[in-house]
Motif scaffolding. Structure first.
Motif, PDB file in Angstrom:
ATOM      1  N   SER A 156       0.848  -1.188   0.000  1.00  0.00           N
ATOM      2  CA  SER A 156       0.000   0.000   0.000  1.00  0.00           C
ATOM      3  C   SER A 156       0.884   1.239   0.000  1.00  0.00           C
ATOM      4  O   SER A 156       1.857   1.320   0.750  1.00  0.00           O
ATOM      5  N   LYS A 157       0.549   2.184  -0.851  1.00  0.00           N
ATOM      6  CA  LYS A 157       1.329   3.412  -0.956  1.00  0.00           C
ATOM      7  C   LYS A 157       1.033   4.316   0.225  1.00  0.00           C
ATOM      8  O   LYS A 157      -0.108   4.448   0.653  1.00  0.00           O
ATOM      9  N   GLU A 158       2.056   4.912   0.761  1.00  0.00           N
ATOM     10  CA  GLU A 158       1.906   5.815   1.899  1.00  0.00           C
ATOM     11  C   GLU A 158       1.125   7.056   1.492  1.00  0.00           C
ATOM     12  O   GLU A 158       1.476   7.726   0.520  1.00  0.00           O
ATOM     13  N   ASP A 159       0.058   7.361   2.218  1.00  0.00           N
ATOM     14  CA  ASP A 159      -0.736   8.562   1.928  1.00  0.00           C
ATOM     15  C   ASP A 159       0.049   9.825   2.247  1.00  0.00           C
ATOM     16  O   ASP A 159       0.852   9.864   3.189  1.00  0.00           O
ATOM     17  N   ASN A 211      -3.231   5.411   4.924  1.00  0.00           N
ATOM     18  CA  ASN A 211      -2.330   4.304   4.603  1.00  0.00           C
ATOM     19  C   ASN A 211      -0.925   4.736   4.995  1.00  0.00           C
ATOM     20  O   ASN A 211      -0.453   5.786   4.566  1.00  0.00           O
ATOM     21  N   HIS A 212      -0.257   3.905   5.794  1.00  0.00           N
ATOM     22  CA  HIS A 212       1.065   4.270   6.288  1.00  0.00           C
ATOM     23  C   HIS A 212       2.194   3.523   5.591  1.00  0.00           C
ATOM     24  O   HIS A 212       3.308   3.441   6.117  1.00  0.00           O
ATOM     25  N   GLY A 213       1.906   2.992   4.395  1.00  0.00           N
ATOM     26  CA  GLY A 213       2.950   2.353   3.612  1.00  0.00           C
ATOM     27  C   GLY A 213       3.639   1.239   4.363  1.00  0.00           C
ATOM     28  O   GLY A 213       2.999   0.338   4.902  1.00  0.00           O
ATOM     29  N   LYS A 214       4.976   1.304   4.433  1.00  0.00           N
ATOM     30  CA  LYS A 214       5.754   0.254   5.084  1.00  0.00           C
ATOM     31  C   LYS A 214       5.502   0.188   6.587  1.00  0.00           C
ATOM     32  O   LYS A 214       5.879  -0.787   7.244  1.00  0.00           O
ATOM     33  N   HIS A 215       4.864   1.222   7.125  1.00  0.00           N
ATOM     34  CA  HIS A 215       4.571   1.243   8.562  1.00  0.00           C
ATOM     35  C   HIS A 215       3.136   0.773   8.870  1.00  0.00           C
ATOM     36  O   HIS A 215       2.608   1.066   9.945  1.00  0.00           O
TER      37      HIS A 215
END
Length: 275
Positions: A156-159, A211-215
């Motif tokens: 998921s791409k980080e917002d 969305n927090h991407g890698k987090h």
């Protein structure tokens, strides 16, 4: 050194593996520690079959140690072979993952695990993949194993930080992202006491909708207090505020929470939607 007879050892092991008394616990540990790792593969399979209790109060530590003294290629093979049945039997009690933890960081075990996993039936693979998808919430390294099994996790791409946020929120999240680390975002919340928690509640809701991407795993850390030490003080207020936000934002939060904890998702969904 005399060779351990499997039939006799197995019979004695089955007599005590329900761990009902102190003497059974002691005998259980003695039998597991009697293994040297050069025994027949049946011993290793029997160790996994012995995991039967929801709560072992630490006794299974001896069992874990016994599993991991066997040859590495054999460990990987047996753990993969046993995983589907093991997960069905004990997965709901969280008594599976602990025995598989070292796999991603041990190439020989991993390679034999993957080789044996290629023999899973469609049903077995579905069960195993479902288990591993839960494991990656705690241990990121299992993501690469899912990829090798042909089931990569969708990234998921980080917002972007919302422009409409107040400057304090923007600065906090930006610094958290720049800092990095396991709790770089979740640690922005839940400091101080109830007064501070309430002041951060709207910020928490906004954070949960991104969305927090890698987090992405930190959604679990952000929400743990709502189901833990802040259950009585903050959770009811969180529910009331949650009901007032837009359906679009609610759905984003539901999706994020479901990804890290189906239990939390079910409970929150019941609170909001009654189902």
């Amino acid at each position: 050194m005399s060779k351990i007879d499997f039939d006799n050892w197995s019979l004695e092991f089955e007599k005590v593996w329900n761990l009902k008394t102190d003497s059974e616990c002691k005998k259980f540990s003695e039998l597991t520690y009697s293994l040297k790792g050069n025994e027949d593969v049946r011993f290793l399979e029997k160790l996994i079959d012995a995991v039967k209790l929801k709560d072992d109060f630490g006794i299974y530590e001896s069992l874990y140690n016994a599993i991991w003294i066997f040859p590495q290629n054999i460990i990987g093979q047996v753990l993969a072979k046993k995983l589907p049945e093991f997960q069905k039997r004990m997965g709901k009690h969280d008594q599976v993952f602990r025995f598989y933890l070292p796999i991603p960081n041990n190439n020989e075990v991993l390679n034999s695990f993957l080789k044996e996993a290629s023999q899973w039936t469609t049903s077995e693979k579905r069960t195993a993949i479902s288990a591993i998808k839960k494991w990656i919430i705690d241990v990121e390294e299992w993501e690469s194993i899912l990829t090798k099994l042909g089931k990569p996790i969708t990234k998921s791409k980080e917002d972007l930080i919302p422009k409409e946020w107040n400057e304090n929120w923007k600065i906090k999240l930006q610094k958290g992202r720049e800092k990095g680390g396991e709790f770089c975002i979740s640690e922005l919340l839940w400091k101080g006491g109830k007064k501070q928690w309430l002041e951060n509640l709207d910020f928490l809701i906004e954070m949960l909708s991104l969305n927090h991407g890698k987090h992405w795993r930190q959604i679990d850390d952000m929400t743990n207090p709502l189901w833990g030490f802040a259950t009585k003080s903050i959770y009811p207020i969180f529910i009331e505020r949650f009901k007032k936000i837009s359906e679009e934002k609610q759905n984003k939060i539901f999706e994020n929470i479901k990804r890290v904890s189906k239990k939390k998702y079910r409970e929150l969904n019941k609170e909001i939607n009654g189902s």
